[in-house]
Design an enzyme around this catalytic site. Structure first.
Site, short mmCIF file in Angstrom:
data_model
loop_
_atom_site.label_atom_id
_atom_site.label_comp_id
_atom_site.label_asym_id
_atom_site.label_seq_id
_atom_site.Cartn_x
_atom_site.Cartn_y
_atom_site.Cartn_z
N GLU A 284 0.76 -1.41 -0.09
CA GLU A 284 -0.10 0.05 -0.09
C GLU A 284 0.82 1.29 -0.01
O GLU A 284 0.42 2.23 -0.45
CB GLU A 284 -0.82 0.12 1.22
CG GLU A 284 -1.88 -1.07 1.15
CD GLU A 284 -3.06 -0.58 0.36
OE1 GLU A 284 -3.16 0.28 -0.33
OE2 GLU A 284 -4.04 -1.75 0.13
N LYS B 273 -2.40 9.74 1.80
CA LYS B 273 -3.85 9.33 2.19
C LYS B 273 -4.50 10.35 2.79
O LYS B 273 -5.71 10.55 2.32
CB LYS B 273 -3.73 7.99 3.07
CG LYS B 273 -5.15 7.72 3.57
CD LYS B 273 -5.68 6.19 3.66
CE LYS B 273 -7.02 6.14 3.90
NZ LYS B 273 -7.69 4.86 4.44
N GLU C 291 -15.63 9.40 -0.80
CA GLU C 291 -15.35 8.95 -2.03
C GLU C 291 -16.23 9.31 -3.28
O GLU C 291 -16.63 8.50 -3.91
CB GLU C 291 -15.49 7.48 -1.63
CG GLU C 291 -14.65 6.47 -2.63
CD GLU C 291 -14.17 5.17 -2.31
OE1 GLU C 291 -13.58 5.03 -1.05
OE2 GLU C 291 -14.77 4.12 -2.95
N1 GLY Z 1 -8.72 2.05 1.80
C1 GLY Z 1 -8.89 3.08 0.82
C2 GLY Z 1 -9.83 4.10 1.33
O1 GLY Z 1 -9.60 4.38 2.65
O2 GLY Z 1 -10.33 4.98 0.90
#
Ligand code: GLY
Length: 352
Positions: free
Chosen positions: A174, A214, A224
Site C-alpha cells: 500500500e 492518504k 469517495e
Molecule cells: N482504503 C482506501 C480508502 O480508505 O479509501
C-alpha cells in the site's frame, strides 16, 4: 475535515498516548484488542496511566471475525459494562480491529468517540485513518459500515517488530501504491530499498509520508465521490486476486494481492493512459522480487473477470479502474473491456 494523527517514536510512545488521552474528557475508557494484539501489542503500552482503569474487550483475530456476531458482542460489552456517550473507545490492533471497533463505537448510543492505535503496517498506512469503519456481511467485504473519523490515530513503528515479515510486506504494497499517487521521488525512494523489513525500526519517516498521501486525498474527498477513488489504484484486479485465492482455499495477504494487481493496472495505464513503460517495468520488477508472483492460467480469466464485476466502484458501464497517466497523476473512472483486462492478465502471466 482532517484526521488528527500523532506520529510517535518508540521511545516516547507511552508518554505520547498518556498526553493525548489526558487531553480528552471521558467517564470510562474501553480498550478493544484481539487475541493476538492483546498479548503482543497492548503489552507494549499497558503501562500508560490512562489504561490503569480501562475496561477490556478482546475479540477473535482474523478477518473472518469481522462480522455481525463480533459486533454484537462488542455492543453487549459496552452496554453491560457501563459505556455512555461520554465514554472513549481505544482500538489497538490491525485493520480488522480498527474497522469493527470504529463501527461499534460509531453506532453505540448513536456514537461514542474512539481513538485508533494501529499495530500493523497496513493499518497504519491505510485502515486507521480516513474514517472508513465497518464489517463484512453475507460474504461481502466491508458491506456494512459508516464513514466516521477517529478522534485521533497514534502511529508508531514500536509495534512493527511484532509483525511477521509477510504482514510487513502487505503494508509495504500500500505504501508503494501511495507513492505512485504522490511523487516520483517518493516512488523512487521506496523501490530503491532492497530490504525494507530489515529497516522497520527506522520506518517512521516513510510511514509518515505515506499516511500523509492518504490524508491529503481523504481530506479533499471524505465520502469517495471523486478523488478518493484514486486510493483504489491496484484494487480492482487486486481484490479479484484476493477473492480468487480465498475461494480456492489458498488465501493470500491483502497487500500481496494489491501488489500483483498493481502490475496489471500499471500495464493498463501504459496502454490506455500512456503511463511511462520504463516506470511500469521497474515497479513490476520490484514487485516480482519482493512479493513473488500469483499463479494464474488462461482458464481462470472468466472467474477473475466475474469477481471484478462485483467491485463496489462499478456502475452499469462495466468494470471501473483508477489508472495513472504518470506518477502523481491519477485518472479516475476508466471503464475497461474484458478483452483489455485479459491482455493485462496475459502480460502478468507472460511479460514479467
Ligand atoms: N482504503 C482506501 C480508502 O480508505 O479509501
Amino acid at each position: 475535515m482532517q484526521d488528527r494523527i500523532l506520529f510517535s517514536a518508540p521511545d516516547s510512545l507511552t508518554e505520547d498516548i498518556d498526553s493525548l488521552l489526558s487531553s480528552v474528557e471521558y467517564d470510562n475508557l474501553f480498550v478493544i484488542t484481539d487475541t493476538n494484539t492483546l498479548p503482543l501489542c497492548f503489552e507494549r503500552i499497558s503501562s500508560c496511566k490512562a489504561f490503569i482503569a480501562a475496561r477490556h474487550i478482546t475479540i477473535g483475530c482474523g478477518d473472518e471475525n469481522k462480522n455481525l456476531e463480533t459486533l454484537a458482542n462488542i455492543w453487549k460489552n459496552l452496554s453491560g459494562r457501563g459505556a455512555t456517550r461520554k465514554s472513549l473507545v481505544v482500538n489497538v490492533g490491525g485493520g480488522m480491529v480498527t474497522d469493527i471497533g470504529g463501527f461499534a463505537a460509531s453506532t453505540f448510543k448513536r456514537g461514542v468517540r474512539f481513538v485508533n492505535i494501529p499495530t500493523t503496517l497496513l493499518a497504519m498506512v491505510d485502515a486507521s485513518t480516513g474514517g472508513k469503519t465497518g464489517i463484512n456481511f453475507l460474504g461481502l467485504k466491508n458491506e456494512i459500515g459508516v464513514f466516521n473519523r477517529p478522534l485521533a490515530t497514534v502511529i508508531s513503528p514500536a509495534f512493527l517488530s511484532t509483525l511477521p515479515e509477510k504482514e510487513f510486506y502487505s503494508g509495504y504494497a500500500e505504501m508503494i501504491k501511495h507513492s505512485l499517487l504522490a511523487s516520483e521521488s517518493d516512488w523512487a525512494e521506496l523501490i530503491s530499498i532492497d530490504e525494507p523489513y530489515s529497516m522497520k525500526d527506522d520506518f517512521l519517516p516513510f510511514i509518515e509520508k505515506s499516511v500523509n498521501v492518504k490524508c491529503r486525498v481523504t481530506e479533499e474527498d471524505p465520502f469517495e465521490k471523486g478523488l478518493r477513488k484514486a486510493l483504489n489504484l491496484a484494487h480492482t484486479v487486486g481484490h479479484a486476486f484476493e477473492s480468487f485465492a480465498m475461494q480456492n482455499g489458498n488465501p493470500v495477504p491483502h497487500g500481496f494481492a494489491v501488489a500483483w494487481g498493481l502490475v496489471c493496472e500499471l500495464f493498463l495505464s501504459t496502454v490506455k493512459k500512456e503511463f511511462p513503460i520504463e516506470k511500469m517495468r521497474q515497479t513490476a520488477a520490484y514487485i516480482k522480487e519482493h512479493f513473488g508472483t500469483f499463479g494464474i492460467e488462461c482458464k481462470d480469466y472468466d472467474a477473475l473477470y466475474n469477481l471484478m464485476l462485483h467491485d463496489k466502484k462499478n456502475t452499469q458501464n462495466g468494470v471501473n479502474f483508477t489508472l495513472l497517466s504518470d506518477i502523481g497523476q491519477p485518472e479516475l473512472d476508466n471503464y475497461i473491456s474484458k478483452e483489455e483486462i485479459n491482455e493485462a492478465l496475459d502480460f502478468y502471466r507472460e511479460g514479467l
